[in-house]
Design an enzyme around this catalytic site. Structure first.
Site, mmCIF file in Angstrom:
data_model
loop_
_atom_site.group_PDB
_atom_site.id
_atom_site.type_symbol
_atom_site.label_atom_id
_atom_site.label_comp_id
_atom_site.label_asym_id
_atom_site.label_seq_id
_atom_site.Cartn_x
_atom_site.Cartn_y
_atom_site.Cartn_z
ATOM 1 N N ASP A 31 19.916 -18.477 -4.472
ATOM 2 C CA ASP A 31 20.616 -18.325 -3.200
ATOM 3 C C ASP A 31 21.913 -19.136 -3.250
ATOM 4 O O ASP A 31 21.954 -20.258 -3.754
ATOM 5 C CB ASP A 31 19.729 -18.802 -2.041
ATOM 6 C CG ASP A 31 20.225 -18.324 -0.698
ATOM 7 O OD1 ASP A 31 19.549 -17.484 -0.075
ATOM 8 O OD2 ASP A 31 21.310 -18.792 -0.260
ATOM 9 N N GLN A 95 17.511 -11.949 9.931
ATOM 10 C CA GLN A 95 17.925 -11.315 8.673
ATOM 11 C C GLN A 95 19.425 -11.064 8.716
ATOM 12 O O GLN A 95 19.946 -10.576 9.726
ATOM 13 C CB GLN A 95 17.167 -9.987 8.493
ATOM 14 C CG GLN A 95 17.439 -9.321 7.148
ATOM 15 C CD GLN A 95 16.650 -8.016 6.984
ATOM 16 O OE1 GLN A 95 15.974 -7.564 7.917
ATOM 17 N NE2 GLN A 95 16.757 -7.416 5.818
ATOM 18 N N HIS A 101 14.706 -8.885 0.634
ATOM 19 C CA HIS A 101 14.686 -10.008 -0.297
ATOM 20 C C HIS A 101 13.602 -10.983 0.113
ATOM 21 O O HIS A 101 13.395 -11.249 1.295
ATOM 22 C CB HIS A 101 16.046 -10.728 -0.355
ATOM 23 C CG HIS A 101 16.635 -11.032 0.986
ATOM 24 N ND1 HIS A 101 17.260 -10.072 1.759
ATOM 25 C CD2 HIS A 101 16.681 -12.179 1.695
ATOM 26 C CE1 HIS A 101 17.676 -10.620 2.888
ATOM 27 N NE2 HIS A 101 17.326 -11.905 2.876
ATOM 28 N N HIS A 103 12.605 -14.766 -0.052
ATOM 29 C CA HIS A 103 13.064 -16.126 -0.339
ATOM 30 C C HIS A 103 11.911 -16.884 -0.995
ATOM 31 O O HIS A 103 10.806 -16.913 -0.443
ATOM 32 C CB HIS A 103 13.414 -16.873 0.954
ATOM 33 C CG HIS A 103 14.581 -16.320 1.723
ATOM 34 N ND1 HIS A 103 15.833 -16.889 1.668
ATOM 35 C CD2 HIS A 103 14.676 -15.278 2.584
ATOM 36 C CE1 HIS A 103 16.657 -16.222 2.480
ATOM 37 N NE2 HIS A 103 15.980 -15.234 3.051
#
Ligand code: AMP
Ligand code: ZN
Length: 115
Positions: A31, A95, A101, A103
């Site tokens: 990230d 979001q 995705h 995390h």
């Protein structure tokens, strides 16, 4: 591939990312704005807006995503200490990128409940 999708552009290589794990189906990369010592995003290479759409359309791919998240935890050395998997979904889920995705967060104790 969805046009104007940030994560599709990472899959195609048009936008760079620090990739930590990859299979035919999924990609895992760091990230850009990490919230924990380990903060990796795991995505299917195919475009689905969120976890619900992925589970509905491609359940085997949803399973591959979880397997890849587990693999990332092992690679990052947090499998034993523990970690958190998060799928922010929609407006209240906060979001911001509408390509599903997962995390993978770890390397410190998480707080509960999350904000
Ligand atoms: P979410 O808010 O659940 O949709 O999460 C989107 C995540 O994508 C955030 O944690 C961002 O920091 C992350 N992000 C945004 N742009 C990039 C990028 N170019 N490379 C890696 N991560 C990104
Ligand atoms: Zn996409």
């Amino acid at each position: 591939m969805s046009e104007d999708c940030l994560f599709c552009s990472i899959v195609s290589g048009d936008i760079p990312a620090t990739i930590v794990h990859e299979t035919d189906e999924v990609l895992a990369f760091r990230d850009l704005n990490p919230q924990a010592p380990t903060h990796v995003l795991v995505i299917p290479k195919a475009h689905y807006a969120n976890a619900a759409e992925l589970a509905e359309a491609e359940p085997s791919s949803a399973a591959s995503l979880l397997t890849a998240a587990k693999e990332v935890a092992v690679l990052e050395g947090i499998a034993k200490s523990g970690y958190r998997l998060v799928f922010n979904t929609g407006k209240d889920g906060q979001q911001t990128v509408f390509h599903v995705h997962c995390h993978v967060l770890g390397g410190r104790a998480m707080v509960w409940p999350p904000g």
